[in-house]
Structures are given as C-alpha cells and as structure tokens.
Scaffold this motif. Structure first.
Motif, PDB file in Angstrom:
ATOM      1  N   GLU A 196       0.716  -1.181  -0.108  1.00  0.00           N
ATOM      2  CA  GLU A 196       0.029   0.048  -0.127  1.00  0.00           C
ATOM      3  C   GLU A 196       0.823   1.339  -0.260  1.00  0.00           C
ATOM      4  OE1 GLU A 196      -3.414   2.080   3.000  1.00  0.00           O
ATOM      5  OE2 GLU A 196      -2.763   0.097   3.008  1.00  0.00           O
ATOM      6  N   ALA A 197       1.904   1.245   0.771  1.00  0.00           N
ATOM      7  CA  ALA A 197       2.852   2.500   0.830  1.00  0.00           C
ATOM      8  C   ALA A 197       3.698   2.441  -0.436  1.00  0.00           C
ATOM      9  CB  ALA A 197       3.829   2.457   2.150  1.00  0.00           C
ATOM     10  N   ALA A 198       4.045   1.399  -0.914  1.00  0.00           N
ATOM     11  CA  ALA A 198       4.855   1.375  -2.306  1.00  0.00           C
ATOM     12  C   ALA A 198       4.005   2.142  -3.368  1.00  0.00           C
ATOM     13  CB  ALA A 198       5.369   0.425  -2.545  1.00  0.00           C
ATOM     14  N   PHE A 199       2.725   1.756  -3.617  1.00  0.00           N
ATOM     15  CA  PHE A 199       1.919   2.075  -4.803  1.00  0.00           C
ATOM     16  C   PHE A 199       1.363   3.450  -4.505  1.00  0.00           C
ATOM     17  CE2 PHE A 199       1.572  -2.394  -5.939  1.00  0.00           C
ATOM     18  CZ  PHE A 199       1.786  -2.296  -7.353  1.00  0.00           C
ATOM     19  N   ALA A 200       1.450   3.888  -3.115  1.00  0.00           N
ATOM     20  CA  ALA A 200       0.908   5.370  -2.909  1.00  0.00           C
ATOM     21  C   ALA A 200       1.898   6.409  -3.508  1.00  0.00           C
ATOM     22  CB  ALA A 200       0.770   5.598  -1.454  1.00  0.00           C
ATOM     23  N   LEU A 201       3.365   5.977  -3.816  1.00  0.00           N
ATOM     24  CA  LEU A 201       4.434   6.858  -4.126  1.00  0.00           C
ATOM     25  C   LEU A 201       4.126   7.343  -5.574  1.00  0.00           C
ATOM     26  CD1 LEU A 201       7.450   5.017  -2.561  1.00  0.00           C
ATOM     27  CD2 LEU A 201       6.322   7.164  -1.839  1.00  0.00           C
ATOM     28  N   LYS A 202       4.214   8.302  -6.052  1.00  0.00           N
ATOM     29  CA  LYS A 202       3.814   8.880  -7.281  1.00  0.00           C
ATOM     30  C   LYS A 202       4.950   9.016  -8.350  1.00  0.00           C
ATOM     31  CE  LYS A 202      -0.258   9.094  -6.156  1.00  0.00           C
ATOM     32  NZ  LYS A 202      -1.299   7.782  -6.539  1.00  0.00           N
TER      33      LYS A 202
END
Length: 763
Positions: free
Chosen positions: A310-316
């Motif tokens: 979740e944290a990884a995919f939140a990075l843009k």
C-alpha cells in the motif's frame, strides 16, 4: 564446421522451443533414399526436413546450396554412426538423459493447445483488474469421502444463508473460517489479481460482482465463500528500494522502541539530504538488498505484505520515498524506483503460457485432454469387470494393507481397452497394491474408485506418450534430432573440443605452421572523445589536465571527532569499510585524505586524524600508493557555533579512468560525451580512420558534434604472438582436427549418393 558453442546452442534451442513446424510426411517404403552412410539410409523426407529447418539463406543458387548442405549432413551422419559403433547410444547415462529430453519434448503434445490459448488470454484479461475480497474456508482434503464432502458443503451453505440474511461477513469468518488467519483478519485477503490464487477461487472471485457473495467454491483446500469488496484497474508493476530495520510483533518493548528510534533517525537524515545509498549500506538490515541500494525485485498487487504494498503504490514519482512503514518483518522506508503499467499481451504471452501450464489451470486442461484422448483412442470400459474390483475392496484398502489372490482367473479379464491394447483386472490390482496409502477417512469402495480413475488416466497418458512418434511425425523427428545431437556432441567433445584445449603441443605446432594467418595490421593506440559541442570539449580538456578526475558514483561524507580526539570510533570505521570496498572494486580510484583541527585544539591532532584514517584503509586492503595524506592543522573554522565541523577528516575521491570524466560531463545531459579508448586497426573506428596515423591530437566536426582524438602511439604491422592469437588459433585448430576426423570416417564408412534422387530434390 560445427563448434562446441554452436552444438550447445542447437540443443538448447530444441529444448526451449520444442522444435519447429515440420513436414508431416514420414519415411515409408515409398520414401526414396538419397544417400547411404555405411549401412544407414538417408531418406528424402528426412533430409528435406533438416534442410528446410536449418539451411541459412545465402547468395548461392538453390542447387549449389542444397548440394553443400547434403555434404554437411553426410558428415553429421558419419559422426553419429561412429558414436553408435562405439555403443554410446546404449549407455544407461545416455538413455536416462535422452528420456528426460523426450519428456520435455512431449509436453506440448500432451496438452490441449486450444484450451491453453484460451486460458492464457483469459489470464491476461484478468490481469487488467484487481479484486479485493474476503473469504470463509471450511477445510476439506482433496480426496475426501463423499459423506465428508456433503457435510462440508452443507456447513458452508448454512454460513452463506446467514450472510445473505444480513449477518456480518467478517463476524462469520472469525467464528467459522478454518483459515488460520481469519481470527485476526476476518478473512480479508486484500487485493489480488490473476495467477495469484488457485484457479477455481480466482474464477469465482472474478465472476462475482463487487458487494456480492459467491456460491460455495470447491478448491484443493476445501469449500470457500468469497465476498468481493472492491474491483479496480490494475496498478501495474512497481520497482522499489527500501531501508529496513528489523523487529517483529513479539519483540520486547525496549527492542521495538529502539527499532522505531533507529528508523526515525534514518528518515530524519534522508530529509536533511544525506545519500540514500550510503544510509542503506550503513543501516539497512536487509542483507540481500543493502549492497544494491536497497533495490528489490519488481512486484505487482498481491505479491507483498499489504502494508508495504500500500505504501509503495502510494508513491507517485521516481525517487520519492515514504515515511517509515511497519510490517510483521520490521520498519521500512520505501523509495519508488520505477512504476509501469501492464505490459502488452505480446510481451507477456510466453511467460503467461508457462504459468498457465503449471498452475491449477493445468488440471482443467488435463481433464479436457483426457476426455479427447478417450474418444480418439476408442477407450472402452467393462463395467461388469470393474464390479469385481469394487467387490474386492475391503477395509484393508483404506488401511493401506490390501492384497489380492494372484491365482484368480478373473485377473485375466479385460477391464478396459485403449484402441487394441487390453488392460486387465490383474494390471489394475497390481497398480492398487503398489500405490495404496493409508486413507482412514475414506470408505473402501470410494478409495477403489479413486484408484481406478487414476489408473485409467495414467494408462491413457502413457499410451499417448508411447504412440507420439506414430501420431506426430514432427515429434519423431525432434526425438531423433535430439538423440543424434547428443551423440554428435559427445564425439565432438572427445575428438575435437577437449583435444584442442588440452593438446598444447598440437595447437602450438599448428600456430607455427600457419603464422602468416595471424597478423596485426597497422594499429594506433588512441582515445576518441565524442563531444556534443565545443564547450563540452573545452570542459573535457580542462579535466584532462588534472591527470585524475572527479568521481560521481562514489561519495564519502566527512567524519567528525570529539575535541582533542584523533582515534577512530565504530561509526568512523563503518564508513571507511564502505570506502575500502569501493576501492577494492575499482582499482582506478585515488584518495586525498585531509585532516583538520579546530582553532582551540592542539594543531598536531589534525595529522593524527588523517593518519588514523589512512592506516585503517591500508589495514583493509587499500594500497598506500593510492592515498595522498594532507594535514591542514588548525584550518580557518567552517563554523564558529558547531565546533565539531572543524574537527574532521575529509576524503576527496578521484579516478585515473577517463570513464570518470564521461560520468561527470554526462551528469547534466546523458549524451554530452562518449569516450572510446583502445587499439585500433583500419575499419575499427570511422573517426580514427579519418585522421593521420601519427602521434598527436586531432579535432573533427561531424554531424553537429566535435570529435577530439588523442593518438598515443602507432604500431607497424607484425605477426601476432601465440598468446594474442590463442582464441583464433584454437578455433582454427578445432576446424583442422574435425576435417582430419571426417576424412578418417569417409575412409572407414562407405558413402553412396543417389544422384538421381538428389537431382529430383534440386528440381
């Protein structure tokens, strides 16, 4: 001539591809013989197959090309015949290896290709979407007895009825699910996509709308209810790096607190601009990634711990990093390296096909294949004979101790037939006795039925395997190719390849007798600087004057000392360990170690600090000749408020490699500069070809770029030494040995060419 690498590549290609599409015609009495090697005929269809498959297009007329290939193929058959005469094809090791390859080559023929293609396309379409679902599991063995299967089905049906009447699904999962994780997560599986769950589960999930609950689903784990919470487009694939500090939910409070403080400190230092790679190397506790900047393999939804994912995919944006994230394995700071969408079908098709044939979808393929093979091979059962088997099923069978009377006349009765081949009750009973296991939860009759189904399916597949060569001429050709290729490889290894490497006297004599074939032409030692502009070239020339050049990829932050202290502490040593590693990996690096003291300290302490750093590096393998030590004493203060900044050792890093210049200049713009160093003959480099071959420097302007060339020396034509020509000499010596061997074989075995049939092929 075929060298060792060519032969290896051919065998590898056959395994990887399963061969090529071939002429369906098989050798028969009407298939003419175009040549005979010893007593072995070469049939027209055989030669046409290998010629069409392997002949390389060239400028020769078709007839001449075919004639040349026939000569090569005769040589090939001679080598195989020699291997057969030595009995290499009768060795157990040979037949065991060939059996393994036959199994691999048979795989494409033991699948229903149309079903596989359909499943591959379905998997790709499903990869476009991700499912968030919860489930409830009632465990059940795959081979459960019907009464147990019915009980489990009734239980999952009752649970579904409660859910449909409004009882909270999470509550039902915690109370009833036999998935061990359900007690803590209420059955929540997070997001997943195709090929991450067993196929029946995936299939039901993708066919259930968001907010709905599936019908009971049977998998190898038991019965499931699936509640689809959400459906969203694929997030694609992501590549990340991380800095990790290990801890776990059972860790003592003081250890957990220390881990949190450590990750917070690392995060704070990142925010202040400290280098990610240096911090990763120094502090990350993931040994597998810390030496690679923390970089992890790319992953998709459902492949990682949910909190991390979740944290990884939140990075843009690439380079962006997260706040510390806690997972069951510890704390992570996650940096985005790259994010990509779903790749095109064409790029994924091969890997998807491999996955589809290996995951639980393969059971569907196998079921449909068996159904087709039963029809194609006229499978006929004898129910009355099976009734005898069922009657003989006693309680000893689920106990794994069943036996049968080997003198019974019933054993000769036909249980089923596959085409004309009969399988008797005795065949089946022998299979049962060999394969029975203790299955105390099964009834004897049901277990006998299971074993019968397995025996039928195994018999059908074995029958198909045994008859593949009659059924598929292309498979027969492939097996023959593989067999002959293995024999060829073994004899070439013994007669040519190994001998060429170990017979040093032989290849040295060959070199002496053919020295004129190994010559250097006129050569120059030069460096070519291909610059984007005159301004870039001017910068390059300025850097060249320094003899050693700034380095971009290796950095070292100053180390600070307490007042009056010149000795290294453990933090200093950790930083210097990383520097020593970099020095070991790149022998072109040079160091300038500078010691400093604060105005309030004894001036000699600066030299002590610089010497301590130098001594530590030398102790860890850095050559002292690569280090310049400077003592600046009580240098003008950097800071009047932070005295520690004045009490330091700085390390300047440069390189003697011109590659360092390239990296520095290209840091602003990747194509600013390209440097090529080497020894060149005519034709090796177009820029070098266009200058006078004399020592000196030259400047050219071509295609909007400035080419600067430094010629260090010019060497006149000369013979290559044996060491310089060794690779080419050994290759030529192999060709020589092979030619000699073929001449011996042609004297040993008669070769007869049927010119009439060859002419027909040419026409």
């Amino acid at each position: 001539m075929m060298n060792r690498n060519t032969c290896l590549a051919l065998l590898a290609c056959l395994v990887a591809t399963g061969g090529c599409k071939v002429n369906q015609q098989a050798s028969s009495s009407k298939d003419p013989v175009i040549a005979t090697v010893g007593n072995t005929p070469i049939y027209s269809s055989e030669f046409k197959y290998v010629y069409d498959k392997n002949a390389v297009a060239d400028s020769l007329p078709a007839q001449e090309s075919l004639q040349q290939y026939l000569d090569l193929y005769v040589n090939f058959r001679l080598k195989v015949l020699e291997a057969e005469s030595l009995g290499l094809d009768t060795l157990d090791s040979f037949n065991q290896e060939l059996g393994g390859y036959k199994q691999q080559l048979a795989e494409p023929y033991l699948q229903d290709s149309s079903i596989t293609t359909s499943l591959v396309k379905q998997a790709y379409d499903r990869l476009k979407e991700e499912i968030h679902a919860s489930h409830i599991l009632i465990s059940l063995p795959e081979d459960a007895d019907p009464k147990d299967t019915l009980a489990a089905y009734q239980k999952i049906t009752d649970i579904r009825q409660k859910a449909m009447q409004g009882t909270d699904f999470t509550t039902l999962a915690k109370e009833n699910s036999q998935d061990p994780s359900a007690a803590s997560n209420g059955g929540d599986l997070g997001y997943f996509t195709a090929l991450q769950m067993v196929y029946p589960f995936e299939d039901a999930a993708y066919q259930t709308p968001a907010g709905q609950i599936s019908q009971p689903v049977r998998t190898k784990f038991g019965y499931h209810l699936i509640k689809v919470i959400d459906r969203r487009p694929s997030q694609g694939k992501i590549k990340t790096a991380h800095i990790m500090v290990r801890t776990n939910p059972e860790a003592p409070v003081e250890d957990a607190t220390a881990a949190k403080q450590k990750i917070d400190e690392i995060y704070s230092r990142l925010q202040k601009g400290e280098d990610w790679n240096q911090l990763t190397m120094q502090f990350s506790e993931d040994a597998g990634s810390k030496t690679k900047g923390g970089v992890l393999p790319p992953f998709t939804t459902g492949s990682m711990i949910p909190a991390f994912e979740e944290a990884a995919f939140a990075l843009k944006n690439a380079g962006e990093y997260s706040r510390p994230v806690l997972t069951p394995y510890g704390w992570h700071i996650i940096k985005l390296v790259e994010k990509t969408g779903l790749e095109p079908f064409e790029d994924l098709e091969t890997s998807l096909r491999q996955k589809v044939t290996r995951d639980s979808r393969s059971e569907l393929n196998r079921t449909l294949l068996l159904k087709r093979l039963k029809t194609e091979n006229a499978f006929v059962e004898q129910p009355k004979v099976y009734a005898l088997a069922e009657k003989s099923a006693t309680n000893a069978l689920p106990a794994g101790q069943w036996t049968y009377a080997t003198d019974s006349k019933d054993l000769q009765k036909t249980l089923f037939t596959i085409l004309k081949q009969k399988y008797t009750l005795g065949d089946f009973f022998a299979y049962v006795q060999k394969n029975q296991q203790a299955k105390p939860n099964l009834t004897a009759a049901y277990y006998m039925k299971m074993l019968y189904t397995d025996f039928v399916n195994q018999s059908i597949m074995e029958y198909e395997k045994k008859h593949l060569e009659q059924k598929y001429p292309q498979y027969k050709y492939l097996v023959k190719e593989y067999r002959d290729g293995m024999l060829l490889f073994q004899r070439m290894e013994d007669k040519v390849w190994s001998r060429s490497l170990t017979d040093t006297t032989g290849y040295k004599n060959y070199y002496e007798n053919n020295r004129t074939a190994y010559q250097w032409g006129k050569r120059v030692t030069a460096t070519v600087y291909n610059a984007a502009s005159a301004e870039v070239l001017a910068e390059v020339k300025t850097l060249l004057k320094k003899k050693s050049y700034p380095v971009k990829e290796v950095t070292f932050q100053d180390i600070y000392f307490d007042s009056g202290v010149g000795k290294l502490n453990s933090d200093h040593q950790a930083k210097l360990d990383n520097l020593a590693k970099a020095m070991a990996q790149d022998k072109n690096l040079l160091l300038e170690v500078s010691g400093y003291a604060d105005i309030r300290e004894n001036e000699s302490v600066s030299a002590e600090r610089a010497q301590a750093v130098t001594d530590y590096l030398v102790e860890n393998g850095v050559d002292i000749t690569r280090i310049v030590v400077k003592d600046f004493g009580r240098f003008k203060p950097i800071s009047k408020t932070d005295r520690q900044k004045n009490r330091r050792v700085a390390v300047g890093i440069t390189s003697t490699s011109k590659t360092a210049i390239e990296k520095v200049v290209n840091a602003r713009k990747p194509l600013n500069l390209e440097i090529t160093e080497g020894v060149f003959q005519k034709g090796d480099n177009a820029y070098v070809d266009n200058i006078d071959w004399k020592p000196g420097s030259y400047t050219l302007n071509q295609n909007g770029r400035v080419i600067y060339i430094e010629v260090a020396s010019v060497e006149q034509p000369r013979a290559k030494t044996l060491e310089e020509a060794r690779g080419q000499v050994i290759s030529d010596y192999q060709t020589y040995l092979e030619k000699q061997w073929i001449e011996e074989l042609r004297k040993k075995y008669a070769v007869v060419i049927n010119e009439k049939e060859v002419k027909k092929l040419m026409e």
